[in-house]
Write an enzyme that holds these catalytic residues in place. Sequence first.
Site, mmCIF file in Angstrom:
data_model
loop_
_atom_site.group_PDB
_atom_site.id
_atom_site.type_symbol
_atom_site.label_atom_id
_atom_site.label_comp_id
_atom_site.label_asym_id
_atom_site.label_seq_id
_atom_site.Cartn_x
_atom_site.Cartn_y
_atom_site.Cartn_z
ATOM 1 N N GLY A 1 0.674 -1.272 -0.061
ATOM 2 C CA GLY A 1 -0.069 0.052 0.061
ATOM 3 C C GLY A 1 0.743 1.247 0.091
ATOM 4 C CB CYS B 1 -0.007 1.963 -4.460
ATOM 5 S SG CYS B 1 -0.774 0.695 -3.273
HETATM 6 P P1 5GP Z 1 7.086 3.722 -5.496
HETATM 7 O O1 5GP Z 1 8.682 3.473 -5.022
HETATM 8 O O2 5GP Z 1 6.492 4.397 -6.663
HETATM 9 O O3 5GP Z 1 6.273 4.531 -4.117
HETATM 10 O O4 5GP Z 1 6.319 2.244 -5.072
HETATM 11 C C1 5GP Z 1 6.761 1.126 -5.893
HETATM 12 C C2 5GP Z 1 6.022 -0.125 -5.649
HETATM 13 O O5 5GP Z 1 4.672 0.285 -5.639
HETATM 14 C C3 5GP Z 1 6.287 -1.390 -6.606
HETATM 15 O O6 5GP Z 1 7.518 -1.927 -6.542
HETATM 16 C C4 5GP Z 1 5.032 -2.280 -6.258
HETATM 17 O O7 5GP Z 1 5.537 -3.152 -5.150
HETATM 18 C C5 5GP Z 1 3.971 -1.066 -5.906
HETATM 19 N N1 5GP Z 1 3.203 -1.173 -7.002
HETATM 20 C C6 5GP Z 1 3.273 -1.022 -8.322
HETATM 21 N N2 5GP Z 1 2.109 -0.785 -8.988
HETATM 22 C C7 5GP Z 1 1.271 -0.995 -8.273
HETATM 23 C C8 5GP Z 1 -0.102 -0.916 -8.288
HETATM 24 O O8 5GP Z 1 -0.811 -0.880 -9.284
HETATM 25 N N3 5GP Z 1 -0.922 -1.258 -7.204
HETATM 26 C C9 5GP Z 1 -0.325 -1.450 -5.893
HETATM 27 N N4 5GP Z 1 -0.899 -1.811 -4.982
HETATM 28 N N5 5GP Z 1 1.004 -1.350 -5.773
HETATM 29 C C10 5GP Z 1 1.820 -1.227 -6.931
#
Ligand code: 5GP
Length: 347
Positions: A181, A186
């Site tokens: 989350g 996400c």
């Molecule tokens: P960020 O670095 O952009 O904050 O987080 C990256 C992570 O977000 C990814 O490695 C994956 O675990 C998660 N994530 C990627 N796409 C999605 C999505 O569509 N839904 C959710 N719940 N998590 C995502």
Amino acid sequence: MRIEQDLKLGFKDVLFRPKRSNLKSRSQVELTREFTFKHSGRQWSGVPVIAANMDSVGSFAMAKALAENGCMTAVHKHYTVEDWAAFVAESDAQVLNNVMVSTGTSEADFEKTQKIMAMSDELIFICIDIANGYSEHLVEYVERVRAEFPDKVISAGNVVTGDMVEELILAGADIVKVGIGPGSVCTTRVKTGVGYPQLSAIIECADAAHGLGGRIIGDGGCSCAGDVAKAFGGGADFVMLGGMLAGHEESGGEVVEQDGKQFMKFYGMSSQSAMDKHSGGVAKYRAAEGKTVMLPFRGSVHNTIADILGGVRSTCTYVGAAQLKELTKRTTFIRVQEQENNVFGKE
Ligand code: 5GP
């Protein structure tokens, strides 16, 4: 129904307390870490920052660029076996050693992973990735992949609590990926109400994993170099980044022009955009749990990664850690109600 009263923290809830240090310069800080993994017995040395296995981040081009900086890329699972063959043929060992081959948990995923891993002995990491790592199916799949690839480093996730970290490590995972989350694109917390503040998830899961000789990846929720440092300070062995590495030449997205400015599309892997592209739309029984955003195009990722690693080096000098490995031991977090001063806008 039960309510847990323990306070759980995200990156925005803390800052590092500075500590006396005899380090004179950031250049004295060593960010390279060496790991020997529990089940595979493999050794790996590098800077433990990983580009996320999202199809607008974890591309082959990203893998080449980050390997030059000693960092890793979890290559997304939407490349074909033929794409992999071409990439493996043109890459030297340093790039392949810093690549994770991502996979889901279906029969087709298993067969595809077999084909890709057979292409080179230099491919050593497998990243088994499903949104809800609490599924019993994941545990069985990890056991199966461990039996098939006894000497490969297996990462499995995503989970956020120590009990499930232990179960996955005992099933054969060397590394457990932590985060439900917190991601920048996400929407799980909005769509389902499920989640766990990421810094507490890292602290608790690192404790569980390290007790068994396993490792964790803090995945998601980092919005700046300071957050990356906090993830390491909390005990993450690796930190995975999506949004911070999106929007670059190497990210694999399409550059579009709007009003004379350049943008790149970035979307969650469970977003409508991703499902339209890879699965023929959002299935009726489910909701999209990711969003789509347009990011200002940021040029080459080399500048961004230098900025992130520079920030983490600086954290280490503030708390007196000569090596990244020491950062967590030197970390005291203070709880805060404020972060940066935004009077002149955000950085
Ligand atoms: P960020 O670095 O952009 O904050 O987080 C990256 C992570 O977000 C990814 O490695 C994956 O675990 C998660 N994530 C990627 N796409 C999605 C999505 O569509 N839904 C959710 N719940 N998590 C995502």
